[in-house]
Design a protein around this motif. Structure first.
Motif, mmCIF file in Angstrom:
data_model
loop_
_atom_site.group_PDB
_atom_site.id
_atom_site.type_symbol
_atom_site.label_atom_id
_atom_site.label_comp_id
_atom_site.label_asym_id
_atom_site.label_seq_id
_atom_site.Cartn_x
_atom_site.Cartn_y
_atom_site.Cartn_z
ATOM 1 N N GLY A 30 15.583 -32.732 -18.995
ATOM 2 C CA GLY A 30 15.219 -32.680 -17.691
ATOM 3 C C GLY A 30 14.460 -33.740 -17.277
ATOM 4 N N ARG A 31 13.393 -34.112 -17.961
ATOM 5 C CA ARG A 31 12.080 -35.097 -17.819
ATOM 6 C C ARG A 31 12.792 -36.446 -17.596
ATOM 7 N NH1 ARG A 31 7.255 -33.565 -21.602
ATOM 8 N NH2 ARG A 31 6.465 -35.074 -20.835
ATOM 9 N N PHE A 32 14.034 -36.590 -17.903
ATOM 10 C CA PHE A 32 14.709 -37.925 -17.978
ATOM 11 C C PHE A 32 15.493 -38.265 -16.822
ATOM 12 C CE2 PHE A 32 13.057 -38.063 -22.131
ATOM 13 C CZ PHE A 32 12.963 -39.623 -22.459
ATOM 14 N N ASP A 33 15.365 -37.426 -15.839
ATOM 15 C CA ASP A 33 16.361 -37.681 -14.400
ATOM 16 C C ASP A 33 16.169 -38.947 -14.048
ATOM 17 O OD1 ASP A 33 17.131 -34.905 -14.404
ATOM 18 O OD2 ASP A 33 15.733 -34.157 -13.206
ATOM 19 N N ASP A 34 14.934 -39.700 -14.148
ATOM 20 C CA ASP A 34 14.532 -41.057 -13.848
ATOM 21 C C ASP A 34 14.491 -41.610 -15.121
ATOM 22 O OD1 ASP A 34 13.904 -43.499 -12.877
ATOM 23 O OD2 ASP A 34 12.751 -42.628 -11.281
ATOM 24 N N ILE A 35 15.291 -42.082 -15.534
ATOM 25 C CA ILE A 35 15.466 -42.721 -17.000
ATOM 26 C C ILE A 35 14.236 -43.986 -17.101
ATOM 27 C CG2 ILE A 35 16.649 -44.295 -18.785
ATOM 28 C CD1 ILE A 35 19.100 -42.512 -18.081
ATOM 29 N N GLY A 36 14.418 -44.613 -16.006
ATOM 30 C CA GLY A 36 13.321 -46.002 -15.904
ATOM 31 C C GLY A 36 11.815 -45.217 -15.968
ATOM 32 N N ALA A 37 11.665 -44.363 -15.219
ATOM 33 C CA ALA A 37 10.325 -43.941 -14.891
ATOM 34 C C ALA A 37 9.998 -43.244 -16.531
ATOM 35 C CB ALA A 37 10.119 -42.860 -14.213
ATOM 36 N N ALA A 38 10.915 -42.448 -16.989
ATOM 37 C CA ALA A 38 10.640 -41.936 -18.456
ATOM 38 C C ALA A 38 10.315 -42.645 -19.301
ATOM 39 C CB ALA A 38 11.791 -41.034 -18.639
ATOM 40 N N PRO A 42 12.686 -43.890 -27.805
ATOM 41 C CA PRO A 42 13.460 -43.329 -27.004
ATOM 42 C C PRO A 42 14.902 -43.427 -27.017
ATOM 43 C CG PRO A 42 12.018 -45.251 -25.752
ATOM 44 C CD PRO A 42 11.818 -44.924 -27.317
ATOM 45 N N GLY A 43 15.463 -44.227 -27.718
ATOM 46 C CA GLY A 43 16.746 -44.377 -27.893
ATOM 47 C C GLY A 43 17.413 -43.236 -28.413
ATOM 48 N N ALA A 44 16.676 -42.387 -29.480
ATOM 49 C CA ALA A 44 17.107 -41.227 -29.707
ATOM 50 C C ALA A 44 17.285 -40.244 -28.701
ATOM 51 C CB ALA A 44 16.164 -40.547 -30.845
ATOM 52 N N THR A 45 16.214 -39.912 -27.903
ATOM 53 C CA THR A 45 16.351 -38.858 -27.015
ATOM 54 C C THR A 45 17.579 -39.275 -25.700
ATOM 55 O OG1 THR A 45 14.392 -38.449 -27.293
ATOM 56 C CG2 THR A 45 15.181 -37.582 -24.928
ATOM 57 N N LEU A 46 17.489 -40.706 -25.469
ATOM 58 C CA LEU A 46 18.443 -41.176 -24.551
ATOM 59 C C LEU A 46 19.785 -40.874 -24.785
ATOM 60 C CD1 LEU A 46 17.207 -44.550 -23.157
ATOM 61 C CD2 LEU A 46 17.440 -42.536 -22.035
ATOM 62 N N THR A 47 20.215 -40.818 -26.229
ATOM 63 C CA THR A 47 21.627 -40.389 -26.626
ATOM 64 C C THR A 47 22.026 -39.216 -26.036
ATOM 65 O OG1 THR A 47 21.266 -41.742 -28.704
ATOM 66 C CG2 THR A 47 22.910 -39.974 -28.814
ATOM 67 N N PHE A 48 21.130 -38.228 -26.304
ATOM 68 C CA PHE A 48 21.347 -36.750 -25.696
ATOM 69 C C PHE A 48 21.160 -36.679 -24.107
ATOM 70 C CE2 PHE A 48 19.995 -36.462 -30.173
ATOM 71 C CZ PHE A 48 21.154 -35.912 -30.705
#
Length: 464
Positions: free
Chosen positions: A137-145, A170-176
């Motif tokens: 939920g904290r990656f709703d705005d991926i750029g800001a995250a 963050p590549g790991a988290t971005l996968t999910f």
């Protein structure tokens, strides 16, 4: 990839391979002694403060004898590989062998995970407080995250990331996050993703071994690459997914360097892209550069490098433009590491107990193969200058490069404990060493691999 099916002639073994069964058994026994020492010393040393920060040293596990649905499936999978694996590895057409290895690897990883049950073994593994799914939920705005990612790495930072999110780029988290965006959200889909991708690593290893040595050697290695105890930690662990990405990096570069693919340039570019991604999945996986270097040395060419480097720049440039600073994040991670378990776990214990974890994960057959690999290494190195290395010697050099990467990770002190899971990308390249074992004893060694995996998975509740 060129896939002409052919039966390779048997290769002349190294002098160390013509005998040495007792020394193979001694190497496996030495592994048992190392593990026993790590258990006994760990239990004797670990004071009430639990400075080792594991419940069942040296493994991150808890003593918890149990059974589950996989209890009835995993032994069947193991028995099938033991009974038919060596024969099918010799007789199947190459493409059929790769497909069979993927299916067997998938079945082995999944059945081991199911010993813990669907919920605790797969669907809930990546939903705990330490895991990636906790921050979707904290990656709703991926750029800001990404821009603010480094500000949440340290333990004392406001809204600090969970352990695994902070411990990886963050590549790991971005996968999910991306899986969630396409409708595959939640622990079940995340677990299935890790199992399905992680099982493909076996195929990548065989493709690379075939390209760098010969088909005969790859076929001998196939059952051992599939039936390894490390599959326990490949199941629903993000590190299994990382290992697969790293393995395909090496495989694609091997195809490009040996020009055994229709478009070597495309393979080299793909290898570079995956290496860039690998470095943004886990900081420690930069060490995969050592097996990649071994690929170029064994192929005696630097021809793929321009395309590889071009591909390797894509992911770092994209993340940098998005506001993520890899080097800054790594230094912050080191600080956080010593804020937590890394600051209390004693280096003197883990620098050798990590190797005990590795011995459990790779199994006795790999240890015996590594004994033969070590014995043959000096001769194999001498052949580099002439370029006249036999296939078995080329395998020795590839395995040695992976072993060096693993030892570098060990000596760094940044992998104190949990290495049975973290070092999967390096362990994968140790497994083919079992191809150096005599053919007459293959089923016995495969049975030993299965017994270790089944015993560990049934007696211990493994962490992460």
């Amino acid at each position: 990839m060129k896939t002409e099916d052919r039966t390779e002639p048997a290769v002349e073994p190294l002098p160390a391979q013509r005998s040495g069964h007792r020394r193979d058994l001694a190497a496996a026994a030495a592994g048992v002694v190392l593990v026993a020492a790590a258990v006994l010393v760990g239990r004797a040393f670990d004071d009430p403060a639990r400075t080792l920060v594991v419940h069942w040293p040296p493994l991150l596990a808890t003593w918890y004898p149990h059974i589950g649905p996989g209890t009835w499936i995993a032994p069947v999978v193991a028995a099938a590989v033991i009974a038919y694996g060596p024969v099918l590895a010799d007789r199947l057409r190459w493409r059929g062998l790769l497909l069979s290895c993927y299916a067997a690897s998938l079945a082995w990883v999944l059945s081991l995970a199911m010993i813990d049950g669907w919920g605790r073994g797969i669907a809930e593994r990546l939903t705990t407080k330490h895991e990636y799914l906790r921050v979707i939920g904290r990656f709703d705005d991926i750029g800001a995250a990404l821009h603010g990612f480094n500000g949440h790495i340290l333990s004392g930072a406001p809204g600090n990331w969970p352990a695994h999110v902070a411990g990886h780029p963050p590549g790991a988290t971005l996968t999910f996050v991306l899986l969630d965006r396409i409708g595959l959200g939640g622990g079940a889909w995340a677990g299935v993703w890790c199992v399905v991708t992680g099982a493909s690593a076996a195929v990548a290893v065989l493709i690379a071994v075939r390209a760098l040595t010969d088909e005969h050697t790859a076929r001998r290695a196939a059952p051992f690459v599939v039936l390894a105890p490390v599959a326990i930690w490949a199941g629903t662990s993000a590190d299994g997914y990382f290992a697969a990405v790293a393995a395909w990096t090496v495989a694609l570069l091997a195809l490009a360097a040996t020009r055994t693919v229709r478009s070597p340039a495309a393979a080299a570019l793909g290898a570079g892209l995956l290496y860039g991604l690998t470095c943004y999945l886990s900081y420690g996986l930069t060490l995969i550069a050592l097996p990649l270097l071994a690929v170029l040395v064994l192929s005696r060419t630097a021809r793929p490098l321009p395309h590889f480097v071009l591909g390797a720049l894509v992911v770092p440039v994209a993340f940098t433009l998005a506001g993520f600073n890899w080097w800054e994040a790594y230094h912050l991670l080191v600080e956080r590491y010593y804020q937590g378990a890394g600051g209390t776990r004693p280096y003197w214990y883990w620098v050798w107990a990590n190797l005990a974890c590795t011995a459990v994960a790779v199994g006795p057959a790999t240890l015996a193969g590594l004994r033969r690999s070590t014995a043959g290494a000096p001769g194999a190195v001498r052949t580099l200058r002439s370029g006249a290395a036999a296939p078995s010697q080329r395998l020795v050099l590839l395995v040695s490069a992976a072993l060096l990467a693993l030892l570098a990770a060990d000596l760094s002190g940044m992998s104190k404990a949990e290495t049975e899971r973290i070092w999967q990308p390096f362990m994968l390249w140790l497994l083919p060493a079992a191809a150096l074992l005599p053919a007459r004893g293959r089923r016995g060694w495969l049975a030993a691999q299965a017994v270790v995996a089944l015993a560990v998975n049934h007696l211990l509740w493994t962490g992460w």
